[in-house]
Design a protein around this motif. Structure first.
Motif, short mmCIF file in Angstrom:
data_model
loop_
_atom_site.label_atom_id
_atom_site.label_comp_id
_atom_site.label_asym_id
_atom_site.label_seq_id
_atom_site.Cartn_x
_atom_site.Cartn_y
_atom_site.Cartn_z
N GLY A 46 0.80 -1.21 0.00
CA GLY A 46 0.00 0.00 0.00
C GLY A 46 0.83 1.26 0.00
N GLN A 47 1.96 1.26 0.69
CA GLN A 47 2.83 2.44 0.71
C GLN A 47 3.36 2.75 -0.68
OE1 GLN A 47 3.69 4.75 2.94
NE2 GLN A 47 5.11 5.72 1.50
N LEU A 48 3.80 1.71 -1.40
CA LEU A 48 4.31 1.93 -2.74
C LEU A 48 3.20 2.43 -3.66
CD1 LEU A 48 6.66 1.75 -4.75
CD2 LEU A 48 5.87 -0.56 -5.29
N ALA A 49 2.00 1.84 -3.55
CA ALA A 49 0.88 2.27 -4.39
C ALA A 49 0.57 3.74 -4.16
CB ALA A 49 -0.34 1.40 -4.11
N MET A 50 0.59 4.17 -2.91
CA MET A 50 0.33 5.57 -2.61
C MET A 50 1.44 6.46 -3.16
SD MET A 50 -0.43 7.37 1.10
CE MET A 50 1.16 6.90 1.81
N ALA A 51 2.69 6.05 -2.98
CA ALA A 51 3.82 6.89 -3.39
C ALA A 51 3.90 7.05 -4.90
CB ALA A 51 5.12 6.30 -2.85
N GLU A 52 3.76 5.95 -5.63
CA GLU A 52 3.94 6.07 -7.09
C GLU A 52 2.79 6.81 -7.75
OE1 GLU A 52 2.56 4.62 -10.00
OE2 GLU A 52 0.85 3.85 -8.91
N THR A 117 -1.86 1.64 14.55
CA THR A 117 -2.39 0.31 14.23
C THR A 117 -2.01 -0.14 12.83
OG1 THR A 117 -4.49 1.22 13.42
CG2 THR A 117 -4.34 0.69 15.77
N GLY A 118 -1.54 0.79 12.00
CA GLY A 118 -1.21 0.44 10.63
C GLY A 118 -2.41 0.27 9.72
N GLY A 214 11.40 9.22 -7.63
CA GLY A 214 11.56 9.19 -6.18
C GLY A 214 10.28 8.67 -5.56
N LEU A 215 10.38 7.59 -4.79
CA LEU A 215 9.20 6.91 -4.26
C LEU A 215 9.31 6.84 -2.74
CD1 LEU A 215 9.20 3.97 -6.84
CD2 LEU A 215 7.70 5.97 -6.87
N GLY A 216 8.46 7.60 -2.05
CA GLY A 216 8.51 7.62 -0.60
C GLY A 216 8.40 6.22 -0.01
N GLY A 217 9.44 5.79 0.69
CA GLY A 217 9.47 4.45 1.27
C GLY A 217 9.71 3.34 0.27
#
Length: 405
Positions: A46-52, A117-118, A214-217
């Motif tokens: 999910g983090q990558l999906a949000m960042a890209e 809680t993530g 540049g991809l956050g995380g």
């Protein structure tokens, strides 16, 4: 929408966008992506999906005589439980290369994130409208170059583009394409706006076309990212490697070294002789000698500035755990080894962009990410180091535009 203007609605197509590798058609309009569909299908994080999907470096680029522009957009805004509201994402308007306006889009979807809680909760919201008025009409009604840089930190669906005069895609000016990959610092972290992230500032100073991966995380040496870099046309490539690997405590030194080699091998399949600059991490005191993972300091969550701490044990370096110091030494060694057969491969120590003296003057506010002033400093230094007369990006001849500053 102001009905007093004679509006022309232009479909938003790929030829009007720069900096995106893919354009997804949605129920509302189009969603720019910075990773291609095949790459996105190979990772469900999910983090990558949000960042890209946050369009750092992505901009609408066209020529027009218009004096008024409206853009309907559907942003996705992040809300962190227990933290103050985040500011709305910023759109920068450039006319003939100069900042001519800055605004935000109201409304939009919300993504509520509970870091304790993530968990995530998404809620739909309304489309909003961005409006720029009073654009210069130019001498004798001259056509002007217009760019609208999308928010670097806010997922943005583009719904409709309206102008009071026809538009056409901006022509190719013959400038070299600089393809950059890095972490949230390259993504833009706490920069003031999309044109003031350090890569955008460096690109403007050097007169090159930026594609910012540049991809956050997400700078984790993923093979699908290497393939995206391999398959993207570019005249200059840089890779900023290290901090996310420590943040995530993702691998040990035994895995890191062959992963870097593999990442570089893949890129070289598509860019065998392109100037390629490997950049190690900027100074980050909490992880210089202490491994990850990075952990949020929840005691600061309600103060308006979430801070981070290093949760690893320095003694674990003996077992191959990565610190920034270990990564810098190994990247330097790898580049020297490979450069014997690859003269277009170069290394830059990230502490030359932000080091101990900078940390004393401009400390990282949350212990990980630079603020707006530091983005400007890093961007200016990168431009001077990478694009100087004998720098790694000038080895194959000068860039089209002269280096400013």
């Amino acid at each position: 929408m102001d009905t007093h203007h004679h509006w022309i609605t232009t479909p938003i197509t790929a030829d009007l966008l720069r900096g995106a590798l893919d354009l997804e058609h949605t129920a509302h309009g189009v969603l720019p992506h910075r990773l291609p569909a095949r790459a996105r299908a190979q990772c469900t994080d999910g983090q990558l999906a949000m960042a890209e999907s946050q369009p750092s470096g992505v901009r609408l680029a066209f020529r027009t005589r218009a004096t008024v522009i409206e853009l309907d957009a559907l942003p996705t805004k992040r809300v962190y439980v227990g933290a103050p509201p985040r500011p709305d994402g910023v759109y920068d308007l450039l006319v003939d290369g100069r900042l001519a306006g800055r605004a935000s889009v109201p409304g939009g979807n919300t993504l509520t994130i509970d870091m304790t809680t993530g968990t995530f909760e998404s809620r739909p919201g309304p489309v909003g409208t961005l409006r720029f008025t009073g654009l210069p009409d130019g001498l004798h009604d001259r056509v002007k170059d217009v760019e609208i840089w999308l928010p670097h930190n806010e997922t943005t669906e583009l719904v409709a583009l309206r102008t009071d005069a026809p538009i056409e895609p901006a022509p190719d000016r013959g400038r070299k394409v600089w393809l950059h990959h890095g972490s949230s610092i390259s993504h833009g972290s706490d920069a003031a706006s999309p044109t003031t992230t350090w890569p955008a500032l460096a690109a403007a100073l050097a007169g090159v076309e930026l594609i910012n991966l540049g991809l956050g995380g997400g700078a984790l040496l993923d093979p699908f990212t290497a393939r995206a870099l391999r398959d993207t046309p570019a005249g200059l490539i840089s890779l900023k490697i290290g901090i996310n690997l420590v943040n995530a405590d993702l691998m040990r030194l035994r895995a890191f070294t062959p992963a870097v080699h593999g990442f570089l091998d893949t890129i070289r399949e598509g860019h065998p002789a392109t100037p390629l600059l490997v950049v190690s991490p900027i100074l980050c005191p909490i992880h210089e000698d202490t491994p990850g993972p990075s952990a949020p300091d929840f005691t600061t969550l309600g103060t308006g500035q979430l801070r981070f701490r290093a949760a690893g044990d320095p003694a674990e370096r003996a077992n191959g755990k990565l610190t920034l110091g270990v990564i810098r030494d190994e990247l330097d060694r790898i580049v020297k080894q490979r450069a014997a057969e690859d003269p277009n491969l170069h290394y830059l120590d990230g502490r030359d962009l932000y080091g101990e003296a900078d940390s004393a003057e401009l400390p990282l506010p949350d212990e990980l990410h630079p603020d707006a002033a530091t983005h400007r400093r890093i961007g200016e230094r990168f431009a001077k180091l990478a694009f100087r007369a004998n720098g790694p990006f000038m080895a194959n001849g000068p860039i089209t535009a002269p280096l400013a500053g």
